[in-house]
Design a protein around this motif. Structure first.
Motif, mmCIF file in Angstrom:
data_model
loop_
_atom_site.group_PDB
_atom_site.id
_atom_site.type_symbol
_atom_site.label_atom_id
_atom_site.label_comp_id
_atom_site.label_asym_id
_atom_site.label_seq_id
_atom_site.Cartn_x
_atom_site.Cartn_y
_atom_site.Cartn_z
ATOM 1 N N GLY B 97 0.823 -1.215 0.000
ATOM 2 C CA GLY B 97 0.000 0.000 0.000
ATOM 3 C C GLY B 97 0.853 1.259 0.000
ATOM 4 N N MET B 98 2.015 1.190 0.634
ATOM 5 C CA MET B 98 2.919 2.349 0.660
ATOM 6 C C MET B 98 3.843 2.364 -0.550
ATOM 7 N N ARG B 99 3.683 1.355 -1.430
ATOM 8 C CA ARG B 99 4.444 1.267 -2.687
ATOM 9 C C ARG B 99 5.950 1.259 -2.442
ATOM 10 N N MET B 160 6.812 0.232 -8.738
ATOM 11 C CA MET B 160 7.015 0.619 -7.329
ATOM 12 C C MET B 160 6.134 -0.225 -6.392
ATOM 13 N N HIS B 209 4.585 9.816 5.125
ATOM 14 C CA HIS B 209 4.295 8.445 4.712
ATOM 15 C C HIS B 209 3.312 7.844 5.709
#
Lengths: 114, 396
Positions: B97-99, B160, B209
């Motif tokens: 989800g945070m790539r 990513m 983030h």
């Protein structure tokens, strides 16, 4: 300022936020059921409300004095009223539904003239 | 120049990690992947790598530390198996989800209970929807080659997304095979330097983030994430081609083994494909049009390409190394069957579960699958859509 809602192909990768502190534009005031109304005439400027407010919604002027309430972010928790030490209290909660369409001046009169 | 070495699959992964020389590795030991971080620790102690090895108290913490290091802007790797992978569960979604392009070597193993430390696909298949790219290697050479490619795939600007490279526990991880270890500098040159998009440690451009997304934002972010994962398909193909140009071993989305004119086709992933290729060779010598489609990229699943590759088949058997757990078949079967639904051929298709908890799958078992496929084509009837290979007692 209301936030601009972006489409799925416009949002930043990984939900990263490039402008830190943008929670300012998220108006949590819309959650409110009741709102605090401030009476400057009886307020002793103890700043207890400012200390206890969990959402930094007590406005302070350039002299460090209580100047009102930030209704864009105040969630209406009522802690400021709870902490206000003056007798009678210089902050009172009133229903949002009753505040609708009225000016601050009218609200003050209504809340504190009784 | 590369050189031929005789080492295990775990050592193949460890050498790939040594050559990639990531900024940070956070790992916790679990059989059968323990020798990977162990070998890496030795490489670091010997001064062959300058990676920061973070020893942690659990796999949940291992993946958490990887996420932190990757968000900070580092190139990050880890390794795990089975229950360790399961313990990472929550954090796997956060990494994708945070790539964050974390690369993980997973030595696939059965999940308890009953307690079992041997190879099957229970772990990786359980995590198939965590948003990670999933590549499954057939042997040590591929485990090594794919880890190197995974770094480039995960870090590609259109992707990513974190990636895992699976190899079968014990069948590959503890088996000594002869494979080609490439030159350190050539590998380094192939993967290149990593330029993080939004490193947390860049104080000149502060970013946030891991913030929350309310109902009016979450949906958009998840679909943006999905696009990154889907983009991996083309990048896997491109990097597989570049790898071929650099090292002479080209990789695609899947491997077609004598598939062009094949009428009886097995679809499988992992080490069982080596056995299957031997059986296919034997059958071909006897004039039987047998073939194998080996799944390499499982997530994102290249459904269009797989369906296209199965067009010559008159009957198909999909082998899953995990219990279907109440679904209509194993995860591989569901994907392949669904892919074929939109094509005009739609050959009869059956599903086998095999190899659970390290159970052997031998040529005679694979032979029996092709026998069954022949019978289906001859009679035009499927007697059993789901069955097991090498299970005591008839499954009913």
């Amino acid at each position: 300022m209301a936030e601009k809602l972006l489409n799925w192909d416009e949002v930043l990768i990984g939900a990263t936020i490039k402008d830190p502190g943008n929670s300012k534009s998220y108006e949590t005031g819309s959650w409110r059921v009741e709102r605090p109304v401030w009476n400057p005439d009886t307020c002793i400027q103890c700043m207890f409300c400012w200390v206890y407010c969990p959402d930094s919604s007590i406005l302070v002027d350039e002299n460090g004095k209580m100047a009102g309430i930030d209704y864009d972010h105040c969630k209406g928790c009522g802690i400021c009223v709870e902490q206000c030490p003056t007798k009678p209290k210089s902050l009172k909660m009133i229903l949002e539904s009753e505040a609708k369409g009225k000016t601050l001046k009218e609200l003050r009169k209504e809340a504190f003239s009784k | 120049m590369g050189k031929k070495v005789a080492l295990t699959g775990n050592e193949a992964a460890a050498h790939a990690i040594r050559q990639i020389n990531p900024d940070v590795i956070a790992a916790f030991p679990i059989t059968p992947s323990t020798p990977i971080p162990q070998a890496v620790a030795q490489f670091i102690a010997d001064g062959l790598m300058d990676t920061e090895l973070v020893t942690v108290e659990s796999e949940h913490s291992a993946m958490s530390a990887c996420i932190g290091a990757a968000a900070a802007g580092g190139r990050v790797m880890t390794a795990t198996s089975a229950n360790g992978y399961a313990l990472m569960w929550e954090m796997l979604y956060i990494a994708s989800g945070m790539r964050l392009p974390i690369v993980m070597s997973v030595v696939a193993r059965a999940l308890s209970a009953p307690l079992n430390i041997h190879g099957d696909h229970s772990d990786i298949m359980g995590g198939r929807d965590t948003g990670w790219i999933q590549l499954i290697a057939e042997n040590s050479q591929e485990a090594y080659d794919t880890l190197i490619q995974a770094v480039k795939i995960a870090e590609h600007k259109d992707v990513m997304t974190p990636a895992l490279v699976a190899q079968d526990g014990f069948n590959i991880s503890h088996a000594i095979e002869i494979w080609e270890l490439e030159d350190d500098n050539k590998v380094k040159e192939f993967i290149g330097d990593y330029e993080p998009l939004y490193p947390l440690l860049n104080t000149d451009e502060p970013i946030t983030h891991g913030a929350w997304a309310p109902p009016n934002w979450y949906f958009e972010h998840k679909m943006n994430q999905l696009k990154g994962l889907l983009n991996a398909k083309d990048v896997v193909k491109q990097v597989g081609k570049e790898f071929g140009e650099a090292f002479g071993r080209e990789y695609g989305l899947y491997e077609a083994y004598k598939l062009d004119d094949a009428e009886y086709v097995i679809v499988a992933a992992g080490s069982v494909c080596g056995t299957t290729k031997d059986v296919v060779d034997n059958l071909r010598e006897n004039g039987v049009k047998a073939g194998l489609l080996r799944i390499r990229l499982f997530r994102p699943f290249p459904f269009g390409e797989i369906a296209e590759a199965l067009q010559s088949a008159k009957a198909i058997a999909v082998l899953d190394r995990v219990s279907p757990a109440g679904a209509q078949g194993g995860p591989l079967f569901s994907e392949v069957r669904s892919a074929l639904y939109d094509t005009s051929t739609r050959a009869p298709i059956i599903n086998y579960t095999y190899g659970l908890g390290g159970r052997d799958t031998q040529p005679k078992h694979i032979n029996s699958v092709y026998e069954t496929l022949k019978k289906i084509v001859e009679t035009g009837k499927i007697e059993k859509q789901f069955d097991c290979l090498n299970l005591r007692g008839e499954w009913r």
